[in-house]
Design a protein around this motif. Structure first.
Motif, PDB file in Angstrom:
ATOM      1  N   ALA A  23       0.827  -1.210   0.000  1.00 51.75           N
ATOM      2  CA  ALA A  23       0.000   0.000   0.000  1.00 51.75           C
ATOM      3  C   ALA A  23       0.861   1.260   0.000  1.00 51.75           C
ATOM      4  N   TYR A  53       0.550  -1.161   6.171  1.00 53.59           N
ATOM      5  CA  TYR A  53       0.715  -0.563   4.840  1.00 53.59           C
ATOM      6  C   TYR A  53       1.750  -1.306   3.996  1.00 53.59           C
ATOM      7  N   PHE A  82      -3.151  -4.593  -0.309  1.00 59.43           N
ATOM      8  CA  PHE A  82      -4.605  -4.504  -0.134  1.00 59.43           C
ATOM      9  C   PHE A  82      -5.273  -4.775  -1.479  1.00 59.43           C
ATOM     10  N   ARG A 114      -8.137  -3.684  -2.637  1.00 59.80           N
ATOM     11  CA  ARG A 114      -8.684  -2.461  -3.273  1.00 59.80           C
ATOM     12  C   ARG A 114      -7.563  -1.547  -3.773  1.00 59.80           C
ATOM     13  N   ASP A 115      -6.443  -1.489  -3.035  1.00 65.84           N
ATOM     14  CA  ASP A 115      -5.336  -0.621  -3.461  1.00 65.84           C
ATOM     15  C   ASP A 115      -4.664  -1.165  -4.709  1.00 65.84           C
ATOM     16  N   MET A 139     -13.602   1.098   1.280  1.00 62.92           N
ATOM     17  CA  MET A 139     -12.449   2.016   1.353  1.00 62.92           C
ATOM     18  C   MET A 139     -12.433   2.810   2.666  1.00 62.92           C
ATOM     19  N   ASP A 161     -12.586   2.424   5.883  1.00 68.47           N
ATOM     20  CA  ASP A 161     -12.563   1.229   6.726  1.00 68.47           C
ATOM     21  C   ASP A 161     -12.472   1.583   8.213  1.00 68.47           C
ATOM     22  N   TYR A 175      -8.575  12.953   6.681  1.00 60.52           N
ATOM     23  CA  TYR A 175      -8.677  11.511   6.405  1.00 60.52           C
ATOM     24  C   TYR A 175     -10.034  11.155   5.804  1.00 60.52           C
ATOM     25  N   HIS A 176     -10.796  10.229   6.439  1.00 59.02           N
ATOM     26  CA  HIS A 176     -12.074   9.855   5.826  1.00 59.02           C
ATOM     27  C   HIS A 176     -13.168  10.895   6.040  1.00 59.02           C
ATOM     28  N   TRP A 200      -8.311  12.934  -1.335  1.00 67.57           N
ATOM     29  CA  TRP A 200      -7.559  11.701  -1.642  1.00 67.57           C
ATOM     30  C   TRP A 200      -7.165  11.652  -3.121  1.00 67.57           C
ATOM     31  N   GLU A 245      -0.729  10.264   0.835  1.00 66.18           N
ATOM     32  CA  GLU A 245      -1.942   9.427   0.827  1.00 66.18           C
ATOM     33  C   GLU A 245      -3.215  10.286   0.797  1.00 66.18           C
ATOM     34  N   GLN A 282       2.595   6.691  -1.136  1.00 64.96           N
ATOM     35  CA  GLN A 282       1.407   5.830  -1.119  1.00 64.96           C
ATOM     36  C   GLN A 282       1.180   5.358  -2.552  1.00 64.96           C
ATOM     37  N   TRP A 296      -1.241   3.939  -4.300  1.00 65.06           N
ATOM     38  CA  TRP A 296      -2.401   4.243  -5.144  1.00 65.06           C
ATOM     39  C   TRP A 296      -2.540   5.739  -5.443  1.00 65.06           C
TER      40      TRP A 296
HETATM   41  C1  GLC Z   1      -6.558   2.958   4.788  1.00 64.99           C
HETATM   42  C2  GLC Z   1      -7.695   3.266   3.833  1.00 64.99           C
HETATM   43  C3  GLC Z   1      -8.043   2.042   3.024  1.00 64.99           C
HETATM   44  C4  GLC Z   1      -6.796   1.535   2.300  1.00 64.99           C
HETATM   45  C5  GLC Z   1      -5.663   1.276   3.288  1.00 64.99           C
HETATM   46  C6  GLC Z   1      -4.370   0.951   2.589  1.00 64.99           C
HETATM   47  O1  GLC Z   1      -6.948   2.027   5.743  1.00 64.99           O
HETATM   48  O2  GLC Z   1      -8.815   3.695   4.540  1.00 64.99           O
HETATM   49  O3  GLC Z   1      -9.046   2.340   2.113  1.00 64.99           O
HETATM   50  O4  GLC Z   1      -7.098   0.376   1.592  1.00 64.99           O
HETATM   51  O5  GLC Z   1      -5.443   2.445   4.073  1.00 64.99           O
HETATM   52  O6  GLC Z   1      -3.965   1.996   1.753  1.00 64.99           O
END
Ligand code: GLC
Length: 455
Positions: free
Chosen positions: A30, A41, A45, A47-48, A181, A183, A365-366, A371, A409, A427, A429
């Motif tokens: 990640a 990290y 991941f 999704r990443d 995402m 999370d 952050y979230h 992002w 990130e 980061q 992604w």
């Molecule tokens: C954080 C993000 C998540 C992502 C992870 C690794 O937990 O919220 O979406 O997959 O970092 O980058």
């Protein structure tokens, strides 16, 4: 630095991020931020990896994507069964790591949320995996993987889990908090938009990938029906524009029975103040979440962009959404594309919604951070709707800072002017998203890969 050296720096980061198992590339970490030794990290991941995979597919580096798909499919078997529970076959891990022991042998270890911060369930992983499998198949022309018994069985298991009735009263999928995402606890339990968009993309992908044989007959019928009901439901009930907002503002509540108009019993009093005047006549978006007595009016960027990409919105809705980015540019793009959620929650609401999460304070952050990883989906949605101009402007904003800021990130602040207080650097992604955006805007050959995401 010129743009080309920025791209080179992003590519160097991607290259450094590759992880190997027994000498073969299997995924990307990640973040390549070595100060993060205690965090996860350094894992891959699911999704990443998706934007990493798009870059690899655009570059013709198919092996790593194929290995990744294989490994994640195999890692399913590592899921631990909880005492007294049935095993949720079809769940895919949030992330995996390659662990090297002193004797020099390497093992793959998956995390199904059992080690993750807050023990979150990775509902989105299997959906990203199926969508990627379809892209891989279309880009490479290699149908052997998807047609193999193992893959067909895997897809059936995933659909078995995702189509299984639990306690739904609508076609939207019901999930626990923090299952994609975002999370962490952030009010994204119930029927969050991002999950619905991914679910739609996953069902359409599975429909293409499943062989039309006796084993799959019933399942394919269910998939087709769910695609239709989910699409109609989202287009009607999640959509918000000025006309719809007026309807909701004048809703009656406490309606019982079949003829109810306000079926979810949304109280007009729950419309937040910031929405007054926010929508112009030619703009609109899909709301963030919907459930009994609950309409989360916040704007969630990823779910909206994926809905445009996968064709979950109508063409008219997609255009109105891109208009919203244009009219609310400072709020949604600002000084670094793009805002994850708008607006942030503050005060008591922050205490209740996040459980006083210091990482998710307002505009960080979230909770309203910006992002860079959202840039690839924004570029894709802009191209799909003929608004390349918007994608170019966003890309130029990213170019002014992101490479110099070492592929941070996320960013803090209402306009995203500050590197996130606890943001990683390097980061993966953030860099891959920038590469995808650059390729889509400047290299027509890359469009064929992107088109595999469009239905
Ligand atoms: C954080 C993000 C998540 C992502 C992870 C690794 O937990 O919220 O979406 O997959 O970092 O980058």
């Amino acid at each position: 630095m010129l743009d080309q050296s920025y791209i080179q720096s992003a590519r160097d980061l991607l290259n450094d991020a590759i992880i190997y198992h027994e000498g073969t590339p299997v995924g990307t970490v990640a973040a390549c931020d070595h100060s993060l030794s205690a965090s996860n990290y350094n894992e891959c991941f699911i999704r990443d990896f998706f934007p990493s995979a798009l870059v690899f597919l655009m570059d013709g580096q198919y092996d790593i994507v194929r290995n990744f798909l294989d490994i994640v499919l195999r890692l399913r078997t590592q899921q631990q069964q909880m005492l007294g529970h049935e095993l949720a076959e079809g769940l895919m891990p949030a992330s995996f790591a390659v662990n090297n022991d002193v004797s020099g042998s390497a093992s793959l270890v998956a995390d199904f949320g059992d080690r993750a911060i807050g023990r979150v369930a990775p509902v989105d992983s299997a959906m990203w995996w199926i969508i990627l499998l379809r892209s891989y198949t279309l880009v490479t022309g290699d149908t052997s993987l998807a047609k193999s018994d193992d893959y067909q069985h895997g897809i059936r298991q995933i659909l078995g889990l995702y189509l299984k009735e639990s306690f739904e009263t609508s076609p939207a999928m019901l999930v626990p908090d923090a299952s994609s995402m975002i999370d962490r606890r952030m009010g994204v339990n119930g029927h969050p938009l991002e999950i619905q968009s991914l679910f739609y993309g996953m069902l359409l992908s599975a429909q293409d990938l499943l062989l039309n044989n006796a084993d799959n007959h019933t399942l394919l019928g269910m998939v087709r029906k769910r695609v239709q009901t989910l699409r109609s439901y989202i287009r009607l009930y999640y959509w918000l524009d000025i006309t719809r907002l007026n309807e909701i503002h004048r809703y009656s509540s406490e309606e019982f029975g079949w003829d109810a108009v306000n079926v979810l019993n949304i109280n007009p009093e729950s419309i937040p103040e910031w929405l007054d005047g926010w929508l112009t006549a030619d703009s609109g978006y899909l709301v963030g979440n919907l459930g009994p007595g609950k309409m989360d009016f916040r704007f969630f960027t990823l779910g909206n962009l994926l809905a445009v990409l996968f064709g979950l919105t109508t063409d008219e809705q997609a255009c109105k959404l891109m208009n919203l980015f244009e009219t609310r540019w400072d709020q949604l793009i600002g000084q670094m594309p793009l805002k994850l959620i708008y607006p942030a929650v503050t005060g008591k609401e922050w205490v209740i919604m996040t459980g006083s999460d210091p990482k998710n304070v307002a505009w960080s952050y979230h909770n309203g951070g910006n992002w860079p990883t959202l840039l690839w989906a924004f570029t894709g949605a802009a191209i799909r709707t003929g608004r390349e101009d918007l994608a170019r402007s966003a890309y130029e904003i990213a170019t002014q800072r992101l490479p110099q800021d070492k592929w941070a990130e996320y960013y803090d602040g209402k306009s995203g002017s500050l590197i996130g207080r606890r943001s990683n650097l390097n980061q993966t992604w953030s860099a891959t998203s920038y590469i995808i955006s650059d390729s889509l805007l400047n290299d027509p050959d890359s469009l064929s890969t992107f088109e595999t995401l469009i239905f």
